[in-house]
Scaffold this active site. Structure first.
Site, PDB file in Angstrom:
ATOM      1  N   HIS A 140       1.029  -1.061   0.121  1.00 40.89           N
ATOM      2  CA  HIS A 140       0.163   0.187   0.032  1.00 40.89           C
ATOM      3  C   HIS A 140       0.551   1.265  -0.291  1.00 40.89           C
ATOM      4  CE1 HIS A 140      -3.196   2.164   1.783  1.00 40.89           C
ATOM      5  NE2 HIS A 140      -2.432   3.042   1.816  1.00 40.89           N
ATOM      6  N   GLU A 141       2.179   1.513   1.088  1.00 41.88           N
ATOM      7  CA  GLU A 141       2.635   2.113   1.024  1.00 41.88           C
ATOM      8  C   GLU A 141       3.291   1.980  -0.557  1.00 41.88           C
ATOM      9  OE1 GLU A 141       2.511   4.717   3.080  1.00 41.88           O
ATOM     10  OE2 GLU A 141       0.601   3.436   4.630  1.00 41.88           O
ATOM     11  N   HIS A 144       1.587   4.391  -3.144  1.00 39.95           N
ATOM     12  CA  HIS A 144       1.502   5.887  -2.738  1.00 39.95           C
ATOM     13  C   HIS A 144       3.113   5.614  -3.708  1.00 39.95           C
ATOM     14  CE1 HIS A 144      -1.834   6.481  -0.223  1.00 39.95           C
ATOM     15  NE2 HIS A 144      -1.399   5.726   0.863  1.00 39.95           N
ATOM     16  N   GLU A 215      -6.153   6.885  -1.113  1.00 34.88           N
ATOM     17  CA  GLU A 215      -6.182   5.635  -0.156  1.00 34.88           C
ATOM     18  C   GLU A 215      -6.903   4.831  -0.946  1.00 34.88           C
ATOM     19  OE1 GLU A 215      -4.564   5.526   2.247  1.00 34.88           O
ATOM     20  OE2 GLU A 215      -3.610   7.604   2.100  1.00 34.88           O
TER      21      GLU A 215
END
Length: 306
Positions: A140-141, A144, A215
């Site tokens: 997930h990070e 980004h 997100e």
């Protein structure tokens, strides 16, 4: 830089529109300050200096604020191994790995681009998550970083920071120096506070709208890259539940960086703050991961790690 993370046209459009609108707002804000303060050199130099500092040193600022430190492979071999594997899988530069020694379970990515990215996790997160769950959070990070929305959020938040500082400066200048100023000066300072407050409110709303969508985009990209949306759903459920049990007074010092976190640092009773959250609700995120799990034919139930 093109990675194997699934591209998101909706996110790209929203980032472009947000930066365009904030750019117009920034120009209007600077112009208003120049007119009110009658010193274009001071306004431009200070604004440019702060923007440059936030862009070039955002990773160091974030790590310092979160008490994070860069860690070597010998200290956290398993963490480094997961980052190595995901970076290779995504075909993107390996970020710097950092750890913040606080109990709040969370993670964030920062940096101006993929070549200067930092991924930081807290020791509270490392203690609570299973390996598959940790992989989902780190994916997930990394998404980004790959989507470049970390840099966009960093730049976008600059305007709100400046506007907030101007409001505080004008307020305290009037509070402690009002008796020594004439009426015209008081009117100018009141106008500066009014313009700055309006700019802060508008930038606040624009950033929140972008942050909530990014997100969801990061959850989608991470689930599709790893092929295990149920592990990410399990991590979300576990981390959100644990954060909700932390007293609100213990979370206030880190809430300024909510837009960068995996999940927001909100207590068990966020109240009206939920309406202005930087993240979509847990229910929205789990529902999306459930749909992806069904599309992939994943055997596990969303919300439980494999």
């Amino acid at each position: 830089m093109r990675s194997r993370f699934r591209s998101d046209r909706g996110l790209t459009v929203r980032m472009t529109v947000t930066l365009f609108l904030l750019g117009l707002l920034y120009v209007a804000f600077v112009a208003a300050l120049i007119v009110l303060l009658k010193s274009w050199v001071l306004v431009v130099v200070v604004a440019a200096g702060m923007l440059g500092a936030q862009y070039w040193f955002s990773d160091r600022i974030a790590l310092f604020a979160m008490r994070g430190r860069v860690v070597e492979r010998e200290e956290y071999p398993e963490l480094h191994a997961v980052v190595d594997r995901l970076s290779a899988l995504a075909d993107m530069p390996r970020p710097v790995v950092a750890v913040s020694e606080i109990d709040m379970p969370n993670a964030f990515a920062t940096g101006r681009d993929a070549d200067h990215a930092v991924v930081c996790v807290t020791t509270g997160l490392l203690r609570r998550l299973e390996p598959a769950e940790l992989e989902g959070v780190l994916a997930h990070e990394l998404s980004h970083v790959a989507h470049k929305d970390v840099a966009v959020i960093t730049i976008a938040s600059f305007l709100g920071v400046v506007a907030g500082l101007v409001v505080r400066f004008a307020f305290y200048s009037q509070l402690f120096g009002g008796g020594r100023r004439d009426q015209n000066t008081a009117v100018v300072f009141a106008a500066v506070m009014g313009v700055s407050a309006a700019v802060y409110a508008l930038s606040f709303l624009l950033i929140r709208a972008l942050s909530r969508y990014r997100e969801l985009a990061a959850d989608r990209a991470a689930a599709l890259l790893t092929g295990r949306p149920s592990a990410l759903a399990s991590a979300l459920t576990k981390v959100t539940g644990d954060i909700a049990r932390i007293p609100s007074k213990d979370l206030r010092t880190v809430q300024a960086f909510n837009a960068f976190y995996f999940t927001p640092a909100l207590g068990s009773e966020p109240g009206v703050a939920r309406l202005f959250s930087t993240h979509p609700s847990l229910e929205q995120r789990l529902e999306q991961l459930g749909r992806i799990s069904a599309e992939l034919g994943e055997a596990a139930t969303p919300g439980k790690a494999d």
